[in-house]
Write a protein that holds these residues in place. Structure first.
Motif, short mmCIF file in Angstrom:
data_model
loop_
_atom_site.label_atom_id
_atom_site.label_comp_id
_atom_site.label_asym_id
_atom_site.label_seq_id
_atom_site.Cartn_x
_atom_site.Cartn_y
_atom_site.Cartn_z
N ARG A 143 -11.15 -138.76 12.72
CA ARG A 143 -10.74 -137.08 13.03
C ARG A 143 -11.52 -137.56 14.19
O ARG A 143 -12.18 -137.28 14.74
N PRO A 144 -10.50 -136.97 15.32
CA PRO A 144 -10.78 -136.54 16.50
C PRO A 144 -12.08 -135.53 16.55
O PRO A 144 -12.19 -134.52 16.13
N GLN A 145 -13.13 -135.64 17.64
CA GLN A 145 -14.02 -134.79 17.74
C GLN A 145 -14.30 -133.90 19.05
O GLN A 145 -14.66 -132.69 18.63
N ARG A 146 -13.79 -133.94 19.64
CA ARG A 146 -13.55 -133.48 21.01
C ARG A 146 -11.82 -133.60 21.97
O ARG A 146 -11.10 -134.18 21.06
N PRO A 147 -11.44 -132.83 22.09
CA PRO A 147 -10.59 -132.91 22.63
C PRO A 147 -9.76 -133.90 23.75
O PRO A 147 -8.29 -135.19 23.32
N ASP A 148 -10.98 -134.63 24.04
CA ASP A 148 -10.79 -136.29 25.18
C ASP A 148 -9.83 -137.16 23.41
O ASP A 148 -9.88 -138.15 24.13
N ASP A 149 -10.52 -136.93 22.50
CA ASP A 149 -10.68 -138.22 21.55
C ASP A 149 -8.93 -138.45 21.11
O ASP A 149 -8.19 -138.89 21.15
N LEU A 150 -8.22 -137.57 21.49
CA LEU A 150 -6.20 -137.35 21.48
C LEU A 150 -5.94 -137.89 22.39
O LEU A 150 -4.57 -138.76 21.38
N ARG A 151 -6.64 -139.01 23.18
CA ARG A 151 -5.88 -140.00 24.17
C ARG A 151 -5.94 -141.08 22.96
O ARG A 151 -4.57 -141.58 23.20
N GLN A 152 -6.72 -140.93 22.24
CA GLN A 152 -7.10 -142.48 21.79
C GLN A 152 -5.84 -142.11 20.19
O GLN A 152 -5.66 -143.20 19.25
N HIS A 153 -5.25 -141.27 19.81
CA HIS A 153 -4.55 -141.01 18.25
C HIS A 153 -2.69 -141.02 18.68
O HIS A 153 -2.07 -140.43 19.71
N ALA A 154 -2.30 -141.37 17.47
CA ALA A 154 -0.68 -141.29 17.84
C ALA A 154 -0.47 -139.24 17.54
O ALA A 154 -0.90 -138.44 16.59
N CYS A 155 0.04 -138.89 18.85
CA CYS A 155 0.23 -137.26 18.29
C CYS A 155 1.72 -137.29 18.99
O CYS A 155 2.26 -137.66 20.04
N LEU A 156 1.77 -136.63 17.83
CA LEU A 156 3.68 -136.46 17.68
C LEU A 156 4.22 -135.43 18.76
O LEU A 156 3.12 -134.20 19.31
N ARG A 157 5.23 -135.04 18.85
CA ARG A 157 5.73 -134.53 20.53
C ARG A 157 6.54 -133.86 20.89
O ARG A 157 7.55 -134.15 19.50
N LEU A 158 6.85 -132.60 21.21
CA LEU A 158 8.10 -131.40 21.49
C LEU A 158 8.87 -131.82 22.50
O LEU A 158 7.92 -131.09 23.98
#
Length: 306
Positions: free
Chosen positions: A186-201
């Motif tokens: 689970r990401p703990q901080r917004p910056d952690d999102l850069r290390q995740h597979a994020c689905l985009r619009l």
């Protein structure tokens, strides 16, 4: 700029007077029917004859008859004039009571969570109105597309439109499937999102939407990356349920999946709020009764206000 009209300006002047005289075979009775003087009827017919280029009546001190040109003119003018009167009546009727076709452009994501129950109750309340929904993520020109109104998230509506609120402000949640989170954490901080597979619009403009978070009242845009791109939120929700990655979507769209445990919210303390969903239409346009009825129905059901 010079205008080119199929029918010359004023070409219909005097036609009603001609038809009344032809029916009654009398200028006096035609004048009484139309509520004008006999001289006004006579002048209107003379002007029409001059414009047509032929005498339409044979006049004597005792009677009024039609010339051959008048008979031909009558044969075509009467049904055409009756159609014009009927057309005016039909248009007037739509301008006076809720009836006809109401065309709305809406994003696909709004249909199941908002419009399906709203439209169902509206159709029951106004059986003379047909509702057409054109589901599209594109911000279409209402006038060019022949739409009475549109429905969109508030941040995408032009300021020159009149907007009627359909929902309260909505959270823009970040969600992932239990399977994905078990494998990636689970990401703990917004910056952690850069290390995740994020689905985009991908927006209708062609640009990829960045993700937005709220950090202690400060809005932060984050450029994320991931293996999947779609042009609507329901598809992103479906991909997130399948474990493809994290998705950021309007809260109501993910509500069912979160209740069933198929999706889990993350970074809840950083979730931003969006203005909500609005019905919008051009402010300079006269509101037809069918649209006014829909607006009033929306306000009654949602408690919204313009």
């Amino acid at each position: 700029m010079k205008q080119n009209f199929t029918v010359r300006q004023g070409a219909l002047d005097g036609v009603e007077a001609f038809l009344s005289v032809a029916q009654h075979r009398s200028f006096r009775r035609a004048a009484a029917e139309l509520g004008v003087t006999p001289s006004a009827i006579s002048q209107a017919v003379r002007t029409l004859e001059a414009r047509v280029g032929a005498a339409l009546f044979l006049r004597t001190t005792r009677s009024v008859g039609l010339t051959e040109a008048g008979e031909r003119f009558l044969a075509r003018a009467r049904p055409a004039f009756e159609e014009l009167v009927a057309a005016s009546g039909a248009a007037r009727e739509l301008g006076q009571r809720p009836a006809g076709l109401l065309r709305l452009t809406v994003p696909r994501s709004v249909v199941p969570i908002l419009l399906e129950p709203l439209v169902a109750s509206f159709c029951q309340a106004f059986p003379e109105i047909e509702v057409e929904l054109a589901a599209s993520e594109e911000l279409v020109d209402l006038a060019a597309g022949g739409f009475d109104a549109g429905i969109r998230m508030g941040q995408f509506i032009s300021p020159d439109m009149v907007a009627v609120r359909l929902t309260k402000a909505l959270p823009f949640v970040i969600v992932g499937s239990p399977t994905y989170l078990a494998g990636r954490g689970r990401p703990q901080r917004p910056d952690d999102l850069r290390q995740h597979a994020c689905l985009r619009l991908r927006r209708s403009s062609g640009a990829l939407a960045s993700w937005s978070v709220n950090d202690n009242g400060r809005s932060i845009e984050i450029a994320v990356s991931g293996p999947f791109i779609a042009n609507d939120f329901p598809t992103l929700v479906g991909a997130a349920v399948e474990g493809v990655g994290l998705a950021q979507v309007p809260g109501p769209l993910a509500a069912d999946a979160m209740r069933s445990g198929k999706l889990v919210p993350v970074l809840e303390q950083f979730v931003p709020m969006t203005p909500g969903v609005f019905l919008y239409y051009p402010g300079h346009r006269q509101i037809m009764p069918k649209l006014r009825a829909f607006i009033d129905h929306v306000k009654g059901r949602s408690g919204g206000s313009s």
